[in-house]
Design an enzyme around this catalytic site. Structure first.
Site, PDB file in Angstrom:
ATOM      1  N   LYS A 249     -10.353   7.446  -4.350  1.00 37.50           N
ATOM      2  CA  LYS A 249     -11.065   7.473  -5.651  1.00 37.50           C
ATOM      3  C   LYS A 249     -10.108   7.566  -6.823  1.00 37.50           C
ATOM      4  CE  LYS A 249     -14.787   9.663  -5.473  1.00 37.50           C
ATOM      5  NZ  LYS A 249     -15.794  11.159  -5.013  1.00 37.50           N
TER       6      LYS A 249
ATOM      7  N   GLY B   3     -20.035  10.137  -0.976  1.00 35.20           N
ATOM      8  CA  GLY B   3     -20.800  11.150  -1.115  1.00 35.20           C
ATOM      9  C   GLY B   3     -20.444  12.197   0.215  1.00 35.20           C
TER      10      GLY B   3
ATOM     11  N   GLN C 213     -11.778  14.538 -14.322  1.00 31.16           N
ATOM     12  CA  GLN C 213     -11.797  13.341 -15.407  1.00 31.16           C
ATOM     13  C   GLN C 213     -12.820  13.853 -16.520  1.00 31.16           C
ATOM     14  OE1 GLN C 213     -14.232  10.099 -13.627  1.00 31.16           O
ATOM     15  NE2 GLN C 213     -13.154   8.707 -14.843  1.00 31.16           N
TER      16      GLN C 213
ATOM     17  N   GLN D  92     -16.177   5.050 -12.003  1.00 31.51           N
ATOM     18  CA  GLN D  92     -15.874   4.875 -10.575  1.00 31.51           C
ATOM     19  C   GLN D  92     -15.958   3.577  -9.918  1.00 31.51           C
ATOM     20  OE1 GLN D  92     -13.423   4.880  -7.954  1.00 31.51           O
ATOM     21  NE2 GLN D  92     -13.450   7.128  -8.166  1.00 31.51           N
TER      22      GLN D  92
ATOM     23  N   ARG E 216     -15.563   1.360  -6.147  1.00 29.14           N
ATOM     24  CA  ARG E 216     -15.307   1.226  -4.877  1.00 29.14           C
ATOM     25  C   ARG E 216     -15.549  -0.111  -4.053  1.00 29.14           C
ATOM     26  NH1 ARG E 216     -19.485   4.721  -4.924  1.00 29.14           N
ATOM     27  NH2 ARG E 216     -18.172   6.868  -5.001  1.00 29.14           N
TER      28      ARG E 216
ATOM     29  N   HIS F  38     -33.172 -17.902  27.673  1.00 25.91           N
ATOM     30  CA  HIS F  38     -32.838 -17.351  28.799  1.00 25.91           C
ATOM     31  C   HIS F  38     -34.120 -16.534  29.583  1.00 25.91           C
ATOM     32  CE1 HIS F  38     -31.406 -14.778  32.168  1.00 25.91           C
ATOM     33  NE2 HIS F  38     -31.006 -15.849  32.835  1.00 25.91           N
TER      34      HIS F  38
END
Length: 885
Positions: free
Chosen positions: A22, A130, A181, A307, A309, A844
C-alpha cells in the site's frame, strides 16, 4: 535503509520491503504526479524493532506455524493473545520521535487515515485487501501513536493469519508498515475498477460511489451507485437508495448520519466527474501496466486517489497479434481436464494444428492459445462461417451444455456481429482442410453404405498400430535436438495423418444412430425410442475405454485370489512397488498380468492429455484404488457378466426395434443396427491414438531430461516439464539464453499462482467471461440441476472423489467427481451412479455411463463441494437433477 519514517515523496515501487504494498503504491503515484493526499509511512524497520522488544514473540510464532488455515478456533484464540501482547508493549522512544517529526511536517492540525501496509499486500498475485485494520480521522499525536501500534497488532487478526497460512506466506517474513495519510473530507467517495470485476471485461471502468467517506460502502451500510464507462462514454448507470453516510467528526473519528430524503435517491457523482474519474483510472492503469482496484474521493470539486492495487481476481488473457474481437473456448472443459497445464504440455497442444499455419515452423498459433496455464481454442473464425457455426454449436452443446450455451450467447453480441473473415484467410484455410475433409467424407459414405462394419475394429487397430510404429521409429532412434524436432513434426502431422482417419468409423455410426433415432421416434414415440436406444447402447463392442475397464477387472480378480497381494496393494509405494511385490505369494502372477495390462494401457492415466502427468507405467500405484474398489464392490467375474448381460439386452432391443417395421424397412434397419453396434463404440479411438503417441513422446523427452540431469543442467528430470519444445531444442543446441535454473524457478512460481485460478468455459479477447446456463427443467425444490446424460433413477451414498488415486468406492455408492476422462473408467464398474461438475451428452463419463447402464447427471457446478462425502443422494438421470436426501 534503517529509517523509521519515510515521506511519500521519498517512496516508489522499489520501496516495497520498507513500506509494504500500500505504501509503495502511494509513493509511486505521488512521484508520478497523481492527485494523492499527502502523507508518510512508518516503515517495516520500525515494526521489526518494535517486535524485537518482545520476549514472547518467538514462541508465539512457533505456535502459529502449527496451525492450518482452517483451524479457525485455535487461530482466533492465539490471534487474540498476540494482539493483546503487542498492544501491551511500549513503543521505542526513537520511533515515537520520528513519527512526531513527520506528523509536524505534514500538519499537526489535520485528521489522518492510518492504514496497515504489509510487505505481502497489494501485489500482482495477492491482494490481502482488508486483512489488517484501518483508523479514520485520527487527530493528535497520542491518538496517532496508538493507531500505529494497533495497526502493528492487526497483522495478527484471524483473517490475516488464516490468509497467510492458506497462501503459503511465512508469518515471520511478512512485515508491517503503517501508512499515515492526510484525510480529505469528501462529498462523494468510492471504489473504481479499471476492468469489470464481475465479468472480467477489460476497458470497462466500473465505479461504485456513495456520499461521504467510502467506509459506508466498504462496511456494507449502503448500496452504492454503479456507473460503467467504456471508451469515454457512460454505458450504464444504476442509482441506489443511499439512506446514510459516514463523515469525519470534528473531535476525531467518524460519525454516521442519515441523509436528507432528496439526497437518498440522488445520483452521487455527476456525469462529468464520472468521465473525469474513469479517465484518471485509465491513466493509473497505464502507469502500472495492469488493471487496478482504486479507492477515490471527490472533495471541493477535486478528485483524489486514496489507494490503488492490482485486481488479482481477473483471469489472464491469451495474447493476440491484433486488436480484433476474439472468442475462446476452454479445451480443458472439452477434454474433461481443467487442471493447470505445464509449458511442455501446452506446447504440444499448440503444435497439433501446425498443418494450418502459413509456415509450419513459425511459433505463433492462430487457433490454439494459452492463458493462466490452460489451453484455449480461438473459435472466432469457425463461428463466423454460418455453415460451420450451427454444427459447431451443436457439437459444443454435446460436449458441455453450459459451454455451448455461452457460445450461443456470445455470437449475439454486437462486437461479434461486426466481425468479418478475410476472404484470403478463408481460402487459405479451406485449401489446407480440403485434402483432409474430402477423403474423410468419402470414407464415411463408404462405411455408411457399403463397407462391412464388423471388420472396422480390425482395420482401425491396424491403422493405429502402423501410425504408432512409424512414430516410434522416427523418434526413439533420434537423439538430442533432432529427437525433439521429430516430436514437433509428429504432433504437427497427427491430425491430418492419424486423427482424421480414425473418426471416419464413429462418424458413420453417429449418422446411422441419428437416422435410426428418427425412424424409431416416428414409429414408437419419443419415450419408448429413448429406452430402446439406451438398451442398444449397452456393451458396445470395440470401445477401447470399456475394454480397459474389463481388463482391469480381470487384474482385480487375479489379486482377489491372493489376500497377501491385496494387503500389499493397500500399502504399496511407487518407489518400491515391484521389488516388494515379487516377494509375496501370488505376486509373480499378479505382476505378470499387470505387465501385460501396462503394455497395452500403460501410457494412460488421469488427466492423460497432459504429458507431464505420470503415466500408469511410471506409477502403477495409481491403479491400486480402482483395483481395490473393484474387489470391494464386485463379485469375481462380475464385470464380465455385467458386460455379457448388456450384450443380451442390446440384442433384445435390436430384435424389438426390427419388430416394429415391415419387411422392406427391416432391410434398411438391419444395416443401421449393425452400423450402430459395430461403429458407435469407436468414439474413443481418436483420443486413444493421441495418447499412444503421447506415450512415445514422454519416453523420449524423459530420456533427454535424464541427460540434462547427468550434465548438471537440471536438478531433476521433471524440470523439463517447465520448458516448451522450442526451449528444449535451444537447450540441446546451446542456444538457451539466461540461467536455466533461475528461469525454471520463475516458471514454477508463476504456475503456483495459475493453480489457484478457475478457468472459464468461454471468454472473449476483452477478458469477459461468458458463463452460459443449463436449459430449464422441472426439478424439486432444493435439487441440484444438471444435464441428464444417462437415464434412470438411483439412490445411494455419495462418494466424492477429486483424485482417482484417492478413490475408495464401496458397494452401492455413487461417484461424485469434478470430471472423468478415460483414466477414470475403472471406477465405472464399481459405481451405481455418476455426478460430475463438467460434461455433456458426448463426453467420456456420459458415454461410459450409458454403456454401463448407470444413471448420470453432469454439469452441476461445484458438485464436489456442495455434496458432502458420505451423504445419501438420489440421482435422476432421466430428468437431470440430484437430491441430497
Amino acid at each position: 535503509m534503517e529509517k523509521y519514517v519515510l515521506q511519500f515523496q521519498a517512496i516508489d515501487k522499489s520501496s516495497l520491503f520498507y513500506v509494504g504494498g500500500k505504501g509503495a503504491n502511494l509513493g509511486e503515484m505521488t512521484k508520478a504526479g497523481f492527485p494523492v493526499p499527502k502523507g508518510f509511512c512508518v516503515t517495516t524497520w520500525a515494526y521489526r524493532s518494535f517486535i524485537e522488544t518482545s520476549q514472547e514473540m518467538a514462541a508465539l510464532f512457533q505456535q502459529l506455524d502449527s496451525l492450518g488455515y482452517d483451524s479457525l478456533e485455535q487461530i482466533s484464540k492465539l490471534g487474540q493473545q498476540i494482539r493483546g501482547h503487542l498492544n501491551s508493549l511500549l513503543m521505542l522512544d526513537k520511533i515515537q520521535i520520528e513519527i512526531m517529526q513527520a506528523w509536524e511536517i505534514t500538519g499537526k492540525d489535520k485528521g489522518y487515515a492510518v492504514r496497515s501496509s504489509a510487505t505481502a499486500e497489494d501485489l500482482p498475485t495477492a491482494s490481502f485487501a482488508g486483512q489488517q485494520d484501518t483508523y479514520l480521522n485520527v487527530c493528535g499525536l497520542e491518538q496517532l501513536l496508538k493507531a500505529v501500534q494497533n495497526c502493528w497488532a492487526s497483522l495478527f487478526t484471524d483473517r490475516a493469519i488464516s490468509y497467510r497460512a492458506k497462501n503459503g506466506f511465512d508469518h515471520r517474513s511478512v512485515y508491517l508498515s503503517v501508512v499515515v495519510q492526510e484525510m480529505v473530507l469528501p462529498e462523494v467517495s468510492g471504489i473504481m475498477f479499471t476492468a469489470d470485476p464481475v465479468t472480467g471485461r477489460r476497458k470497462t471502468v466500473s465505479i461504485d460511489a456513495s456520499f461521504g467517506l467510502g467506509e459506508a460502502l466498504v462496511s456494507g451500510l449502503v448500496t452504492a451507485d454503479l456507473y460503467q464507462v467504456r471508451f469515454g462514454k457512460i454505458t450504464q448507470k444504476r442509482i441506489s437508495s443511499k439512506k446514510v453516510a459516514i463523515y469525519s467528526a470534528p473531535e476525531g473519528g467518524t460519525v454516521t448520519q442519515e441523509l436528507p430524503l432528496e439526497k437518498q435517491e440522488a445520483q452521487a457523482l455527476p456525469d462529468e466527474q464520472i468521465l473525469n474519474l474513469a479517465a484518471l483510472g485509465q491513466k493509473v492503469e497505464a502507469h502500472y501496466g495492469s488493471e487496478q482496484d482504486i479507492e477515490w474521493a471527490l472533495a471541493d470539486g477535486q478528485l483524489y486517489i486514496l489507494q490503488s492495487r492490482p485486481i488479482t481476481s481477473l483471469y489472464p488473457l491469451p495474447k493476440v497479434s491484433e486488436d480484433k474481437f476474439h472468442v475462446y473456448i476452454s479445451v480443458g472443459h472439452i477434454q474433461m481436464m481443467t487442471d493447470v497445464l505445464k509449458p511442455l504440455a501446452i506446447s504440444l497442444f499448440q503444435n497439433l494444428l501446425d498443418f494450418l499455419k502459413k509456415e509450419p515452423m513459425i511459433s505463433e498459433n492462430y487457433f490454439i492459445c494459452k492463458a493462466g496455464g490452460r489451453v484455449f481454442a480461438d473459435v472466432t473464425g469457425p463461428l463466423l462461417l454460418k455453415p460451420v457455426r450451427k454444427r459447431l454449436l451443436r457439437v459444443m452443446k454435446g460436449m458441455d451444455e453450459i459451454l455451448g450455451s455461452a457460445l450461443a450467447e456470445v455470437i449475439q453480441r454486437e462486437d461479434f456481429r461486426n466481425l468479418s473473415l478475410p476472404r484470403a484467410e478463408v481460402r487459405r484455410t479451406v485449401r489446407k482442410l480440403v485434402p483432409i475433409i474430402i477423403p474423410v467424407f468419402l470414407k464415411v459414405i463408404d462405411n455408411l453404405l457399403f463397407a462391412d462394419p464388423s471388420k472396422a475394429k480390425d482395420k482401425l487397430a491396424m491403422l493405429m498400430e502402423k501410425a504408432v510404429q512409424d512414430s516410434k521409429e522416427k523418434i526413439l532412434w533420434a537423439a538430442g535436438a533432432e529427437r525433439i524436432r521429430q516430436i514437433q513434426k509428429s504432433t504437427g502431422n497427427i491430425v491430418p495423418d492419424v486423427i482424421s482417419k480414425v473418426p471416419v468409423y464413429w462418424i458413420a455410426g453417429l449418422l446411422a444412430a441419428g437416422s435410426l433415432e428418427k425412424k424409431l421416434k416416428r414409429q414408437v414415440g419419443e419415450k419408448r425410442s429413448a429406452y430402446l436406444l439406451s438398451q442398444l447402447n449397452k456393451s458396445l463392442p470395440g470401445n477401447v475405454t470399456t475394454e480397459l475397464g474389463l481388463k482391469l477387472g480381470d487384474l482385480a480378480d487375479t489379486a482377489r485370489k491372493y489376500p497377501k497381494v491385496i494387503d500389499y496393494l493397500a500399502r504399496a509405494r511407487r518407489e518400491t512397488f515391484y521389488e516388494e511385490l515379487s516377494e509375496i505369494r501370488g505376486g509373480a502372477e499378479f505382476k505378470r498380468e499387470l505387465d501385460q495390462f501396462l503394455e497395452e494401457y500403460g501410457m494412460r492415466c488421469t488427466g492423460e492429455i497432459d504429458i507431464t502427468k505420470p503415466r500408469w507405467y511410471e506409477d502403477p500405484t495409481q491403479l491400486v484404488s480402482p483395483i481395490l474398489s473393484h474387489i470391494r464392490t464386485s463379485a469375481p467375474g462380475g464385470h464380465r457378466e455385467k458386460f455379457r448381460q448388456g450384450e443380451i439386452e442390446a440384442e433384445h432391443a435390436a430384435k424389438e426395434i426390427l419388430a416394429q417395421f415391415g419387411f422392406w424397412e427391416k432391410i434398411r434397419l438391419s444395416r443401421l443396427l449393425k452400423l450402430y453396434r459395430n461403429l458407435m463404440g469407436m468414439r474413443e479411438h481418436h483420443k486413444f491414438a493421441v495418447i499412444l503417441h503421447l506415450g512415445i513422446y514422454k519416453r523420449a523427452i524423459m530420456e533427454e531430461a535424464q541427460s540434462f540431469v547427468q550434465r548438471g543442467i537440471f536438478r531433476s528430470e521433471e524440470d523439463v516439464f517447465y520448458l516448451t519444445l522450442e526451449e528444449i531444442i535451444a537447450l540441446e543446441e546451446g542456444r538457451f539464453a539466461g540461467n536455466v535454473e533461475e528461469y525454471i524457478a520463475g516458471i514454477k512460481k508463476r504456475y503456483e499462482q495459475y493453480e489457484k485460478l478457475t478457468p472459464p468455459r468461454v471468454m472473449t479477447s476483452e477478458g469477459e467471461i461468458i458463463t452460459g446456463k443449463l436449459r430449464d427443467i422441472q426439478a424439486p425444490e432444493g435439487a441440484l440441476v444438471g444435464l441428464p446424460v444417462s437415464a434412470g433413477i438411483v439412490e445411494g451414498i455419495a462418494r466424492v472423489v477429486v483424485k482417482l488415486e484417492d478413490a475408495k468406492l464401496n458397494p452401492g455408492e455413487i461417484l461424485v467427481a469434478p470430471y472423468t476422462d478415460p483414466g477414470w473408467t475403472p471406477l465405472f464398474t464399481s459405481a451405481i451412479g455418476l455426478i460430475t461438475e463438467i460434461g455433456g451428452m458426448m463426453t467420456h463419463g456420459s458415454v461410459v455411463a450409458r454403456e454401463y447402464g448407470i444413471p448420470a447427471v453432469v454439469g452441476i457446478d461445484k458438485a464436489t463441494e456442495i455434496i458432502k462425502d458420505g451423504v445419501r443422494v438420489r440421482v435422476n438421470g432421466t430428468e437431470g437433477y440430484v437430491q441430497i436426501l
